[in-house]
Enzyme design. Structure first.
Site, PDB file in Angstrom:
ATOM      1  N   LYS A  13       0.844  -1.318  -0.065  1.00 20.69           N
ATOM      2  CA  LYS A  13       0.125   0.030  -0.052  1.00 20.69           C
ATOM      3  C   LYS A  13       0.823   1.248  -0.059  1.00 20.69           C
ATOM      4  O   LYS A  13       0.719   2.099  -0.842  1.00 20.69           O
ATOM      5  CB  LYS A  13      -0.857   0.216   1.262  1.00 20.69           C
ATOM      6  CG  LYS A  13      -1.974  -0.913   1.219  1.00 20.69           C
ATOM      7  CD  LYS A  13      -2.640  -0.899   2.665  1.00 20.69           C
ATOM      8  CE  LYS A  13      -2.090  -0.999   3.800  1.00 20.69           C
ATOM      9  NZ  LYS A  13      -1.365  -2.408   4.125  1.00 20.69           N
ATOM     10  N   ARG A  88      -9.461   1.108   8.343  1.00 20.44           N
ATOM     11  CA  ARG A  88      -9.078  -0.297   8.764  1.00 20.44           C
ATOM     12  C   ARG A  88     -10.142  -1.187   9.411  1.00 20.44           C
ATOM     13  O   ARG A  88     -10.024  -2.429   9.819  1.00 20.44           O
ATOM     14  CB  ARG A  88      -7.790  -0.073   9.723  1.00 20.44           C
ATOM     15  CG  ARG A  88      -6.695  -0.651   8.980  1.00 20.44           C
ATOM     16  CD  ARG A  88      -5.536  -0.558  10.080  1.00 20.44           C
ATOM     17  NE  ARG A  88      -4.375  -1.320   9.661  1.00 20.44           N
ATOM     18  CZ  ARG A  88      -3.240  -0.683   9.126  1.00 20.44           C
ATOM     19  NH1 ARG A  88      -3.071   0.564   8.813  1.00 20.44           N
ATOM     20  NH2 ARG A  88      -2.051  -1.474   8.905  1.00 20.44           N
ATOM     21  N   ARG A 127      11.408  -5.721   4.823  1.00 19.53           N
ATOM     22  CA  ARG A 127      11.232  -4.196   4.859  1.00 19.53           C
ATOM     23  C   ARG A 127      12.189  -3.737   5.727  1.00 19.53           C
ATOM     24  O   ARG A 127      12.442  -4.083   6.725  1.00 19.53           O
ATOM     25  CB  ARG A 127       9.903  -4.004   5.394  1.00 19.53           C
ATOM     26  CG  ARG A 127       9.271  -2.457   5.407  1.00 19.53           C
ATOM     27  CD  ARG A 127       7.860  -2.222   5.414  1.00 19.53           C
ATOM     28  NE  ARG A 127       6.931  -2.809   6.198  1.00 19.53           N
ATOM     29  CZ  ARG A 127       5.753  -2.744   6.321  1.00 19.53           C
ATOM     30  NH1 ARG A 127       5.148  -1.956   5.407  1.00 19.53           N
ATOM     31  NH2 ARG A 127       5.268  -3.088   7.501  1.00 19.53           N
ATOM     32  N   ARG A 160      11.276  -2.381  11.658  1.00 18.28           N
ATOM     33  CA  ARG A 160      10.290  -2.103  12.486  1.00 18.28           C
ATOM     34  C   ARG A 160      10.004  -3.014  13.431  1.00 18.28           C
ATOM     35  O   ARG A 160       9.892  -4.330  13.051  1.00 18.28           O
ATOM     36  CB  ARG A 160       8.971  -1.710  11.727  1.00 18.28           C
ATOM     37  CG  ARG A 160       8.778  -0.160  11.333  1.00 18.28           C
ATOM     38  CD  ARG A 160       7.747   0.041  10.227  1.00 18.28           C
ATOM     39  NE  ARG A 160       6.620  -0.468  10.691  1.00 18.28           N
ATOM     40  CZ  ARG A 160       5.397  -0.364   9.725  1.00 18.28           C
ATOM     41  NH1 ARG A 160       5.482   0.153   8.850  1.00 18.28           N
ATOM     42  NH2 ARG A 160       4.329  -0.797  10.370  1.00 18.28           N
ATOM     43  N   ARG A 171      -0.666  -9.396  13.261  1.00 16.62           N
ATOM     44  CA  ARG A 171      -1.287  -8.255  12.424  1.00 16.62           C
ATOM     45  C   ARG A 171      -2.140  -9.162  11.305  1.00 16.62           C
ATOM     46  O   ARG A 171      -3.030  -8.330  10.831  1.00 16.62           O
ATOM     47  CB  ARG A 171      -0.163  -7.396  11.870  1.00 16.62           C
ATOM     48  CG  ARG A 171       0.587  -6.698  12.994  1.00 16.62           C
ATOM     49  CD  ARG A 171       1.710  -5.983  12.658  1.00 16.62           C
ATOM     50  NE  ARG A 171       1.900  -4.960  11.662  1.00 16.62           N
ATOM     51  CZ  ARG A 171       2.654  -4.606  10.827  1.00 16.62           C
ATOM     52  NH1 ARG A 171       3.741  -5.193  10.878  1.00 16.62           N
ATOM     53  NH2 ARG A 171       2.553  -3.603  10.009  1.00 16.62           N
TER      54      ARG A 171
HETATM   55  P1  ADP Z   1       1.267  -1.820   7.319  1.00 16.44           P
HETATM   56  O1  ADP Z   1       2.455  -0.976   6.711  1.00 16.44           O
HETATM   57  O2  ADP Z   1       1.548  -2.871   8.110  1.00 16.44           O
HETATM   58  O3  ADP Z   1      -0.022  -1.702   6.535  1.00 16.44           O
HETATM   59  P2  ADP Z   1       0.859   0.779   9.075  1.00 16.44           P
HETATM   60  O4  ADP Z   1       2.239   1.474   8.995  1.00 16.44           O
HETATM   61  O5  ADP Z   1      -0.275   1.217   8.178  1.00 16.44           O
HETATM   62  O6  ADP Z   1       1.265  -0.652   8.637  1.00 16.44           O
HETATM   63  O7  ADP Z   1       0.395   0.679  10.447  1.00 16.44           O
HETATM   64  C1  ADP Z   1       1.231   0.244  11.711  1.00 16.44           C
HETATM   65  C2  ADP Z   1       0.413   0.245  12.903  1.00 16.44           C
HETATM   66  O8  ADP Z   1      -0.345   1.438  13.158  1.00 16.44           O
HETATM   67  C3  ADP Z   1      -0.987  -0.775  12.933  1.00 16.44           C
HETATM   68  O9  ADP Z   1      -0.452  -2.133  13.045  1.00 16.44           O
HETATM   69  C4  ADP Z   1      -1.881  -0.460  13.674  1.00 16.44           C
HETATM   70  O10 ADP Z   1      -1.474  -0.665  15.221  1.00 16.44           O
HETATM   71  C5  ADP Z   1      -1.687   1.189  13.566  1.00 16.44           C
HETATM   72  N1  ADP Z   1      -2.618   1.927  12.651  1.00 16.44           N
HETATM   73  C6  ADP Z   1      -2.142   2.434  11.455  1.00 16.44           C
HETATM   74  N2  ADP Z   1      -3.513   2.986  10.727  1.00 16.44           N
HETATM   75  C7  ADP Z   1      -4.561   2.423  11.681  1.00 16.44           C
HETATM   76  C8  ADP Z   1      -5.940   2.580  11.680  1.00 16.44           C
HETATM   77  N3  ADP Z   1      -6.525   3.021  10.711  1.00 16.44           N
HETATM   78  N4  ADP Z   1      -6.659   2.101  12.861  1.00 16.44           N
HETATM   79  C9  ADP Z   1      -6.109   1.338  13.823  1.00 16.44           C
HETATM   80  N5  ADP Z   1      -4.796   1.334  13.943  1.00 16.44           N
HETATM   81  C10 ADP Z   1      -3.917   1.879  12.996  1.00 16.44           C
HETATM   82  P1  ADP Z   2       2.146  -1.917   3.358  1.00 17.02           P
HETATM   83  O1  ADP Z   2       2.195  -0.406   3.305  1.00 17.02           O
HETATM   84  O2  ADP Z   2       1.188  -2.192   2.510  1.00 17.02           O
HETATM   85  O3  ADP Z   2       2.190  -2.423   4.552  1.00 17.02           O
HETATM   86  P2  ADP Z   2       4.798  -1.439   1.813  1.00 17.02           P
HETATM   87  O4  ADP Z   2       4.657  -0.785   0.717  1.00 17.02           O
HETATM   88  O5  ADP Z   2       5.650  -1.045   3.072  1.00 17.02           O
HETATM   89  O6  ADP Z   2       3.586  -2.436   2.390  1.00 17.02           O
HETATM   90  O7  ADP Z   2       5.680  -2.703   1.334  1.00 17.02           O
HETATM   91  C1  ADP Z   2       5.975  -3.903   2.289  1.00 17.02           C
HETATM   92  C2  ADP Z   2       7.369  -4.460   1.899  1.00 17.02           C
HETATM   93  O8  ADP Z   2       7.397  -5.078   0.668  1.00 17.02           O
HETATM   94  C3  ADP Z   2       8.574  -3.162   1.691  1.00 17.02           C
HETATM   95  O9  ADP Z   2       9.635  -3.663   2.063  1.00 17.02           O
HETATM   96  C4  ADP Z   2       8.247  -3.061   0.153  1.00 17.02           C
HETATM   97  O10 ADP Z   2       9.489  -2.563  -0.237  1.00 17.02           O
HETATM   98  C5  ADP Z   2       8.179  -4.438  -0.227  1.00 17.02           C
HETATM   99  N1  ADP Z   2       7.215  -4.380  -1.580  1.00 17.02           N
HETATM  100  C6  ADP Z   2       6.269  -3.585  -1.852  1.00 17.02           C
HETATM  101  N2  ADP Z   2       5.640  -4.033  -3.139  1.00 17.02           N
HETATM  102  C7  ADP Z   2       6.265  -5.259  -3.478  1.00 17.02           C
HETATM  103  C8  ADP Z   2       6.292  -5.919  -4.783  1.00 17.02           C
HETATM  104  N3  ADP Z   2       5.142  -5.844  -5.714  1.00 17.02           N
HETATM  105  N4  ADP Z   2       7.180  -7.043  -4.804  1.00 17.02           N
HETATM  106  C9  ADP Z   2       7.892  -7.171  -3.873  1.00 17.02           C
HETATM  107  N5  ADP Z   2       8.177  -6.437  -2.770  1.00 17.02           N
HETATM  108  C10 ADP Z   2       7.451  -5.306  -2.478  1.00 17.02           C
END
Ligand code: ADP
Ligand code: ADP
Ligand code: ZN
Length: 214
Positions: A13, A88, A127, A160, A171
């Site tokens: 995302k 979410r 990541r 992280r 998660r």
């Molecule tokens: P990811 O990259 O895994 O999608 P995020 O960076 O979006 O994770 O979020 C990290 C953490 O922050 C989540 O596991 C949650 O604890 C919190 N968080 C982020 N956005 C939300 C939301 N919209 N509602 C509740 N918790 C959230």
């Molecule tokens: P999210 O925001 O959904 O948690 P991220 O964009 O942070 O996800 O991506 C999670 C991890 O996977 C990061 O280390 C990113 O560089 C890698 N990644 C993202 N898209 C791809 C893809 N299409 N193929 C392989 N690795 C990816």
């Protein structure tokens, strides 16, 4: 353009949202980034959010909804915005809908980046996030030019805490239970599009641009 990014943790995302934001010239609003910035700055909100984030749980809706509703009414959101990590939960989606309906607006696209659980653990373990600017990399799929050093700002990279495998499993459970129902919610709203997130980053981006018609 008003866009929501859906998908499991690690689906890509953030990676895609940054690129879309650049091309469409709209702000990228990541609730995860907002919470991490608050933790870094030692705010009360950050301290509250951290207790949930460290456990792999969602931060309660009441700490998230007002924050986003305020953010999307700022001036830079006039021509649209891209939400990454929000909503979410169904109550968050309802709060967003109510806030937009009140100003006679609505979301236009909910893009679900579909990646099976098997792929997620690997993605998260690889990541790396920059402590300075929050840029995200992957040791295998998107490495920095110099190992451990951010390409953008030169600061150091970390894994992280919540990307460690035990927390990632939690998660994913939370995702299936609380966030996945949003796929049906936005299908019913008529704005859901699904892209295959197992493809390369460039191919996923290409598919998204096609959907958006840009
Ligand atoms: P990811 O990259 O895994 O999608 P995020 O960076 O979006 O994770 O979020 C990290 C953490 O922050 C989540 O596991 C949650 O604890 C919190 N968080 C982020 N956005 C939300 C939301 N919209 N509602 C509740 N918790 C959230
Ligand atoms: P999210 O925001 O959904 O948690 P991220 O964009 O942070 O996800 O991506 C999670 C991890 O996977 C990061 O280390 C990113 O560089 C890698 N990644 C993202 N898209 C791809 C893809 N299409 N193929 C392989 N690795 C990816
Ligand atoms: Zn950086």
């Amino acid at each position: 353009m008003k866009i929501i990014m859906l998908g499991a943790p690690g689906a890509g995302k953030g990676t895609q949202a940054k690129k879309i934001a650049e091309v469409c010239k709209i702000p990228h609003i990541s609730t995860g980034d907002i919470f991490r910035a608050n933790i870094k700055n030692g705010t009360e909100l950050g301290a509250k959010a951290k207790t949930y984030m460290d456990k792999g749980l969602l931060v309660p809706d009441e700490l998230v909804c007002d924050l986003v509703v305020d953010r999307i009414q700022q001036d830079d959101c006039k021509n649209g915005f891209i939400l990454d990590g929000f909503p979410r939960t169904i109550p968050q989606a309802e709060a967003l809908k109510a806030a937009l309906t009140a100003i006679e607006e609505k979301m236009e696209y909910a893009i679900d980046i579909d990646v099976p659980d098997e792929n997620i653990i690997n993605r998260m373990a690889g990541r790396r996030a920059c402590v300075g600017c929050g840029a995200t990399y992957h040791v295998e799929f998107n490495p920095t030019k110099v190992e451990g050093v951010c390409d953008v700002c030169g600061d150091k990279l970390i894994l992280r805490d919540d990307d460690k495998p035990e927390t990632v499993k939690r998660r994913l459970d939370v995702y299936h239970e609380q966030t996945q129902p949003l796929i049906d919610f936005y299908k019913k709203e008529g704005i859901l599009v699904t892209v295959d997130g197992t493809q390369s980053m460039d191919k996923v981006f290409e598919d998204i641009l096609k959907v958006l018609g840009v």
